[in-house]
Every structure is written in structure tokens, then in C-alpha cells.
Motif scaffolding. Sequence first.
Motif, short mmCIF file in Angstrom:
data_model
loop_
_atom_site.label_atom_id
_atom_site.label_comp_id
_atom_site.label_asym_id
_atom_site.label_seq_id
_atom_site.Cartn_x
_atom_site.Cartn_y
_atom_site.Cartn_z
N SER A 6 -0.29 -3.98 -2.64
CA SER A 6 0.43 -3.89 -1.36
C SER A 6 1.11 -2.54 -1.21
O SER A 6 1.20 -1.99 -0.10
N LEU A 7 1.58 -1.97 -2.32
CA LEU A 7 2.17 -0.64 -2.27
C LEU A 7 1.11 0.39 -1.90
O LEU A 7 1.34 1.26 -1.05
N ALA A 8 -0.05 0.28 -2.51
CA ALA A 8 -1.15 1.21 -2.20
C ALA A 8 -1.56 1.08 -0.73
O ALA A 8 -1.78 2.10 -0.05
N GLN A 9 -1.64 -0.13 -0.24
CA GLN A 9 -2.00 -0.34 1.16
C GLN A 9 -0.95 0.24 2.10
O GLN A 9 -1.29 0.84 3.14
N ALA A 10 0.32 0.08 1.75
CA ALA A 10 1.39 0.59 2.60
C ALA A 10 1.36 2.11 2.67
O ALA A 10 1.54 2.70 3.75
N ILE A 11 1.13 2.76 1.54
CA ILE A 11 1.06 4.22 1.52
C ILE A 11 -0.15 4.70 2.30
O ILE A 11 -0.07 5.62 3.13
N ALA A 12 -1.31 4.06 2.07
CA ALA A 12 -2.52 4.46 2.79
C ALA A 12 -2.35 4.27 4.28
O ALA A 12 -2.84 5.08 5.08
N SER A 13 -1.65 3.23 4.69
CA SER A 13 -1.45 2.96 6.11
C SER A 13 -0.68 4.08 6.80
O SER A 13 -0.97 4.44 7.95
N GLU A 14 0.30 4.63 6.10
CA GLU A 14 1.07 5.74 6.68
C GLU A 14 0.17 6.94 6.97
O GLU A 14 0.25 7.56 8.04
N PHE A 15 -0.68 7.28 6.03
CA PHE A 15 -1.56 8.43 6.21
C PHE A 15 -2.67 8.15 7.22
O PHE A 15 -3.14 9.05 7.91
N SER A 16 -3.10 6.90 7.30
CA SER A 16 -4.21 6.57 8.21
C SER A 16 -3.84 6.78 9.67
O SER A 16 -4.73 6.90 10.53
N HIS A 126 -15.55 5.84 -8.55
CA HIS A 126 -14.56 4.86 -8.98
C HIS A 126 -13.30 4.91 -8.12
O HIS A 126 -12.21 4.56 -8.59
N SER A 127 -13.45 5.31 -6.89
CA SER A 127 -12.34 5.27 -5.93
C SER A 127 -12.39 3.98 -5.11
O SER A 127 -13.47 3.47 -4.80
N THR A 128 -11.21 3.48 -4.79
CA THR A 128 -11.09 2.36 -3.86
C THR A 128 -10.60 2.91 -2.54
O THR A 128 -9.51 3.50 -2.47
N CYS A 129 -11.39 2.72 -1.51
CA CYS A 129 -11.05 3.31 -0.21
C CYS A 129 -10.17 2.34 0.59
O CYS A 129 -10.51 1.17 0.75
N PHE A 130 -9.05 2.85 1.10
CA PHE A 130 -8.13 2.05 1.90
C PHE A 130 -8.20 2.39 3.39
O PHE A 130 -7.72 1.63 4.22
N TYR A 131 -8.77 3.53 3.70
CA TYR A 131 -8.96 3.92 5.10
C TYR A 131 -10.15 4.84 5.17
O TYR A 131 -10.30 5.74 4.34
N ASP A 132 -11.01 4.61 6.15
CA ASP A 132 -12.26 5.37 6.23
C ASP A 132 -12.70 5.51 7.67
O ASP A 132 -13.43 4.67 8.21
N ARG A 133 -12.24 6.57 8.30
CA ARG A 133 -12.62 6.80 9.69
C ARG A 133 -14.12 7.11 9.77
O ARG A 133 -14.63 7.96 9.05
#
Length: 276
Positions: A6-16, A126-133
Motif C-alpha cells: 500500500s505504501l508503494a501504491q501510494a507513492i506511485a499514485s502521487e507520481f502518476s 524484475h520490476s513491478t509496474c504501478f503506473y503505465d501510461r
Amino acid sequence: MVTNNSLAQAIASEFSQLPQVIAVALAGSQATEVSDEFSDFDFYVYIQQEIPIDIRSEISHKFANRSEINNQFWEPGDEWIETNSGKGIDIMYRSPQWIEAQLDSVLVKHQASVGYSTCFWWNVLHSTCFYDRNDWFKQLQHKANQPYPEPLRRAIIAKNYPILRNNISSYLHQIEVAINRNDFVSVNHRIAALIASYFDIIFAINYLPSPGEKRLIQFAKQLCQKLPVNMEQNINSLICCLAYPFSDQGILCKANNLINRLEELLRAENLIGNFN
């Protein structure tokens, strides 16, 4: 309680939400399920234009009381200490063109480096993508998910094997000179470089991209079917020689033993006949 995901998702959401951002991916230990209490979060933010420093600072303040913005020591990035967990957050900024060129250099041009030849390939795989335009990162991972090219395998061995001890300027020669000078710092530096090339070769033998600098023994034992005899024991034995006061002959003997066992594997795989 805030979980790592959830922390990773929250950080990724800010940048997305930023127009400059193409994709946000999490890599490193947190993305490969080998994390421990010391593992940071390694985010790769792929951008088409620079994100203003004040915006990056504003995002960091939502998660961290302590941050360093616009570090330029390695890749351009920011580093935070997340307030609630105390976890390190490493934000690295890359252009899509840059990472595409890194993949092309190994997967298309089959270019080897001195150590760590394929670490960026590993990073993408080996990356997990949280946002991908526009599915750009999905396409990048699809390109990365291909068989290990045989020309690349041989190029890595051709680049890294001779400098272990065959060449005039080999690591082993440099270690011997440093010992004669009583230059302990140089001995340490050259052994580290030798081990980097050593693992570059091992992962190439096994048709695997290299994970980079961390947990190399763990990854090699976990992923590689073909390893030099007593690999872990021989590496640890060599490194233990660096304890001060170090044994001059011990270092050279154990380095030679490490290389001997690697050569046995290379010969068994018919990979070094052209070098001798």
C-alpha cells in the motif's frame, strides 16, 4: 497498519498524476520477494520531461520528514526516509529512451561490460509496474522477456574472463602489485572488481541476466544450475583474507583457486578454448 504494497501504491499514485511521468515501477528487493528489514524501496520513475524540484520536494513531504532532493551521485534521484516505517525510499528518474538504449546494447548489439553487463536487463524484467501510461512499460518488459542471446553470452565471457588473470593488466596482477606496495585499499578495490567480473561470467554461463551488486551468492545459488565447485566457500575464504593484517600469499592463493574452479566450469561448457 500501512503495508509495503500500500505504501508503494501510494507513492506511485502521487507520481502518476504528473504529466511528465510515463511509468512508475518498483524494482530491487521489494519487487523480487527477497527483501529484509534493511531493504529500501527502489522506484524508477520514467519521465518524458524533468519534474520540477519543488514538485518532487512536495511529494516527499507527504511521506517523509527527512529527504534529499536531486541527488546526482549515481542516477538522478531523490532519497527519503519514510516517516512511519523508517524505510528508505529511493526515487530514480529515467527517460524511456535511455532504458531502451540499455536494453538494445545487450539484446540487440550484444555489448558486454566489465562486470554487471546485464543488470539493467534484470532490472526491467524484475520490476513491478504501478503506473503505465499507454502500456509503454508493458511493451518494454515484453521486449526484455526473451531468451538469452548466445552472442551476448560469449561476449560477456570474452570481455571478463581474460582480465581475471590472463592479461598483463589482469586483476590478479594488479592485486599482486598492490600487495607488494602494501596498498591495502587497492587490494580491496581490485578484489571487488574481480568478483564483479566473476559473477558476470557465472550468470552468462547460465543464460541469466545479472542482478547487479547485491545478494550475488544468494541469487547464484538460487537461480544458476551450473556453478563452480565450492563457489560460496571460495569467495568467503578470499574475502576473509582481507582482514588486517592480511596474508599476502593467502590472497593470491585463494584468488587463484577461485579462478581455477571457474575455469573448470568454463572448460566443461566449451567456453574458453579461444582464449588459451
